[in-house]
Design a protein around this motif. Structure first.
Motif, PDB file in Angstrom:
ATOM      1  N   ALA A   1      24.500  23.131  15.943  1.00  0.00           N
ATOM      2  CA  ALA A   1      23.045  22.960  15.935  1.00  0.00           C
ATOM      3  C   ALA A   1      22.707  21.512  15.592  1.00  0.00           C
ATOM      4  N   PHE A   2      23.485  20.900  14.696  1.00  0.00           N
ATOM      5  CA  PHE A   2      23.235  19.490  14.355  1.00  0.00           C
ATOM      6  C   PHE A   2      23.594  18.571  15.519  1.00  0.00           C
ATOM      7  N   THR A   3      24.644  18.915  16.272  1.00  0.00           N
ATOM      8  CA  THR A   3      25.012  18.105  17.437  1.00  0.00           C
ATOM      9  C   THR A   3      23.876  18.120  18.454  1.00  0.00           C
ATOM     10  N   PHE A   4      23.411  19.320  18.800  1.00  0.00           N
ATOM     11  CA  PHE A   4      22.303  19.427  19.747  1.00  0.00           C
ATOM     12  C   PHE A   4      21.045  18.780  19.175  1.00  0.00           C
ATOM     13  N   GLY A   5      20.824  18.997  17.879  1.00  0.00           N
ATOM     14  CA  GLY A   5      19.659  18.418  17.215  1.00  0.00           C
ATOM     15  C   GLY A   5      19.671  16.906  17.324  1.00  0.00           C
ATOM     16  N   ALA A   6      20.846  16.299  17.102  1.00  0.00           N
ATOM     17  CA  ALA A   6      20.954  14.838  17.171  1.00  0.00           C
ATOM     18  C   ALA A   6      20.629  14.353  18.578  1.00  0.00           C
ATOM     19  N   PHE A   7      21.130  15.052  19.593  1.00  0.00           N
ATOM     20  CA  PHE A   7      20.831  14.664  20.979  1.00  0.00           C
ATOM     21  C   PHE A   7      19.331  14.740  21.252  1.00  0.00           C
ATOM     22  N   LEU A   8      18.728  15.881  20.875  1.00  0.00           N
ATOM     23  CA  LEU A   8      17.310  16.079  21.181  1.00  0.00           C
ATOM     24  C   LEU A   8      16.434  15.109  20.401  1.00  0.00           C
ATOM     25  N   ILE A   9      16.830  14.807  19.154  1.00  0.00           N
ATOM     26  CA  ILE A   9      16.028  13.884  18.345  1.00  0.00           C
ATOM     27  C   ILE A   9      16.141  12.468  18.907  1.00  0.00           C
ATOM     28  N   SER A  10      17.337  12.114  19.380  1.00  0.00           N
ATOM     29  CA  SER A  10      17.503  10.789  19.984  1.00  0.00           C
ATOM     30  C   SER A  10      16.622  10.677  21.240  1.00  0.00           C
ATOM     31  N   TYR A  11      16.562  11.760  22.025  1.00  0.00           N
ATOM     32  CA  TYR A  11      15.668  11.816  23.179  1.00  0.00           C
ATOM     33  C   TYR A  11      14.215  11.624  22.733  1.00  0.00           C
TER      34      TYR A  11
ATOM     35  N   PHE B   1      25.237  19.221  28.599  1.00  0.00           N
ATOM     36  CA  PHE B   1      25.957  19.673  27.410  1.00  0.00           C
ATOM     37  C   PHE B   1      25.653  21.148  27.149  1.00  0.00           C
ATOM     38  N   HIS B   2      24.403  21.544  27.360  1.00  0.00           N
ATOM     39  CA  HIS B   2      24.052  22.957  27.212  1.00  0.00           C
ATOM     40  C   HIS B   2      24.743  23.795  28.292  1.00  0.00           C
ATOM     41  N   GLY B   3      24.730  23.297  29.537  1.00  0.00           N
ATOM     42  CA  GLY B   3      25.388  24.017  30.622  1.00  0.00           C
ATOM     43  C   GLY B   3      26.877  24.185  30.358  1.00  0.00           C
ATOM     44  N   PHE B   4      27.484  23.172  29.727  1.00  0.00           N
ATOM     45  CA  PHE B   4      28.901  23.278  29.379  1.00  0.00           C
ATOM     46  C   PHE B   4      29.118  24.384  28.343  1.00  0.00           C
ATOM     47  N   HIS B   5      28.162  24.509  27.409  1.00  0.00           N
ATOM     48  CA  HIS B   5      28.235  25.610  26.435  1.00  0.00           C
ATOM     49  C   HIS B   5      28.110  26.956  27.145  1.00  0.00           C
ATOM     50  N   VAL B   6      27.195  27.043  28.115  1.00  0.00           N
ATOM     51  CA  VAL B   6      27.042  28.294  28.861  1.00  0.00           C
ATOM     52  C   VAL B   6      28.353  28.608  29.580  1.00  0.00           C
ATOM     53  N   PHE B   7      28.938  27.556  30.205  1.00  0.00           N
ATOM     54  CA  PHE B   7      30.191  27.749  30.936  1.00  0.00           C
ATOM     55  C   PHE B   7      31.291  28.257  29.999  1.00  0.00           C
ATOM     56  N   SER B   8      31.453  27.609  28.831  1.00  0.00           N
ATOM     57  CA  SER B   8      32.509  28.084  27.925  1.00  0.00           C
ATOM     58  C   SER B   8      32.177  29.474  27.404  1.00  0.00           C
ATOM     59  N   GLY B   9      30.870  29.772  27.239  1.00  0.00           N
ATOM     60  CA  GLY B   9      30.471  31.118  26.825  1.00  0.00           C
ATOM     61  C   GLY B   9      30.882  32.157  27.853  1.00  0.00           C
TER      62      GLY B   9
ATOM     63  N   PHE C   1      16.917  18.906   8.956  1.00  0.00           N
ATOM     64  CA  PHE C   1      16.210  18.602  10.201  1.00  0.00           C
ATOM     65  C   PHE C   1      14.785  18.104   9.952  1.00  0.00           C
ATOM     66  N   ILE C   2      14.164  18.526   8.846  1.00  0.00           N
ATOM     67  CA  ILE C   2      12.794  18.085   8.572  1.00  0.00           C
ATOM     68  C   ILE C   2      12.758  16.561   8.467  1.00  0.00           C
ATOM     69  N   TRP C   3      13.678  16.016   7.644  1.00  0.00           N
ATOM     70  CA  TRP C   3      13.758  14.557   7.526  1.00  0.00           C
ATOM     71  C   TRP C   3      14.207  13.938   8.848  1.00  0.00           C
TER      72      TRP C   3
END
Lengths: 248, 131
Positions: free
Chosen positions: A37-47, A191-199, B96-98
């Motif tokens: 969740a932090f990996t995806f979070g970091a990507f989305l926050i960078s976006y 990256f999400h599609g790759f998760h779906v694929f491995s799922g 995540f909040i921060w």
């Protein structure tokens, strides 16, 4: 929860039982998902950071308005809604597989795992179409005073603000938009599609193990539960990818 | 393996209740998704003030968090786990909040600084060239 009262009296930390009342593998799956969740979070926050830094950003309703076999019809968000529902439904069939596992119902697990796998493959096929459409769909844009037809890639973005030139073959001509758009879109949905694929691969392995009676011999279907956690997480991430790229 | 399973106790809800809960959650998730789409299309179809648009986007974010709550709580059964386990998953996510606030703030500051001190970069970009 009917057992809540009884659970509060249980001394979880006095030894002899698992303090978290879960099997080791399931606990570790939870911690893996938290880190993911932090990996995806970091990507989305960078976006989000890049998007906030730009004066102009493409409107998703304009970019994502195509549907297979619908030609040039303007159907904003229709196809991605279909993808979202496919993923929600496959999440539901996964819950039903886990539920069948609780009852040691082998036939039920097999049935619902097959539906979940079909849902996953359907989602991936939709994504393949969407990517192909974006990359190969040419749009007329004004580059250095000349009109060029370009698709959406990680280096080119035809979804910029409108140009001063009025029309080209009856179409409105735009300018190029922020280059980061394609990179983030293909990077994160990829990256999400790759998760779906491995799922899907994990689910197929689980299906084969169920068919071979591995869990029947073990006496429990906890592995289906762990695969289910991963599959639901993929659905969970899509909620936020859908939010960040298509809705807002 | 045998040993660790004995240490774990399971509680089973009656069959009908589980299926009913799954169907109810599916309906809730679908309805929220339809509302989100409706709001997204409203922003596209009707020209509106930036403030109202921001408000609608905020509503969509809250609805997405609600969806996440249902997926994690019901489909992933986190709601049925021991409270200590729930806390070890939820508390770290508060970071995540921060994380979100700091980085969106940073992105916005970047835009303001560029527009203030290097406006020609913006003009070149909007002229259709990119370097």
């Amino acid at each position: 929860m009917a057992t809540a009262g009884a659970q509060m009296e249980t001394k979880w930390w006095s030894g002899g039982k698992s303090p978290f009342n879960v099997e080791y593998g399931k606990l570790m799956m939870w911690y893996f998902l938290m880190s993911d969740a932090f990996t995806f979070g970091a990507f989305l926050i960078s976006y989000g950071t890049i998007r906030f830094s730009q004066n102009y950003w493409p409107d998703p309703n304009v970019v994502f308005n195509a549907f297979p076999f619908a030609g040039h019809a303007n159907l904003p968000l229709a196809f991605v809604s279909l993808m979202t529902f496919i993923l929600i439904v496959s999440s539901v069939t996964m819950v039903l597989a886990v539920h069948a596992g609780h009852k040691n119902d082998k036939a039920g697990v097999i049935k619902w795992m097959i539906w979940t796998i079909i849902g996953g493959i359907a989602f991936l096929s939709c994504q393949a179409w969407e990517w192909t459409h974006l990359i190969t769909g040419d749009h007329a844009v004004l580059i250095n005073g000349q009109i060029e037809e370009i698709g959406t890639t990680v280096t080119r973005n035809p979804w910029g603000p409108a140009a001063n030139v009025a029309a080209h073959d009856g179409h409105h001509v735009g300018t190029t938009g922020p280059v980061a758009f394609g990179g983030y879109f293909f990077g994160i949905t990829g990256f999400h599609g790759f998760h779906v694929f491995s799922g899907v691969v994990i689910n197929i392995v689980m299906l084969l193990m169920t068919m071979n009676g591995v869990f029947e011999r073990k006496g429990h279907y906890l592995m289906i539960e762990k695969a289910g956690l991963y599959w639901h997480f993929v659905d969970l991430v899509w909620v936020f990818v859908f939010l960040c790229f298509y809705l807002i | 393996m045998e040993h660790s399973v004995q240490e774990v106790s399971f509680h089973h809800e009656p069959e009908g209740d589980v299926v009913k809960k799954i169907i109810k959650t599916t309906i809730i998730l679908s309805v929220i998704t339809v509302i989100e789409l409706g709001l997204g299309l409203t922003m596209y179809a009707f020209p509106m003030a930036a403030g109202l648009k921001l408000f609608i986007k905020g509503v969509i974010v809250i609805l997405s968090l609600l969806k996440a709550f249902y997926i994690v709580g019901v489909f992933m059964h986190l709601g049925d786990e021991v409270k200590n386990l729930i806390m070890t998953i939820i508390v770290p996510l508060l970071l995540f909040i921060w994380f979100i606030a700091a980085f969106l703030w940073d992105g916005n500051s970047w835009k303001v600084l560029r527009n203030t001190y290097h406006p020609q970069a913006v003009e070149v970009h909007e002229g259709g060239e990119h370097h």
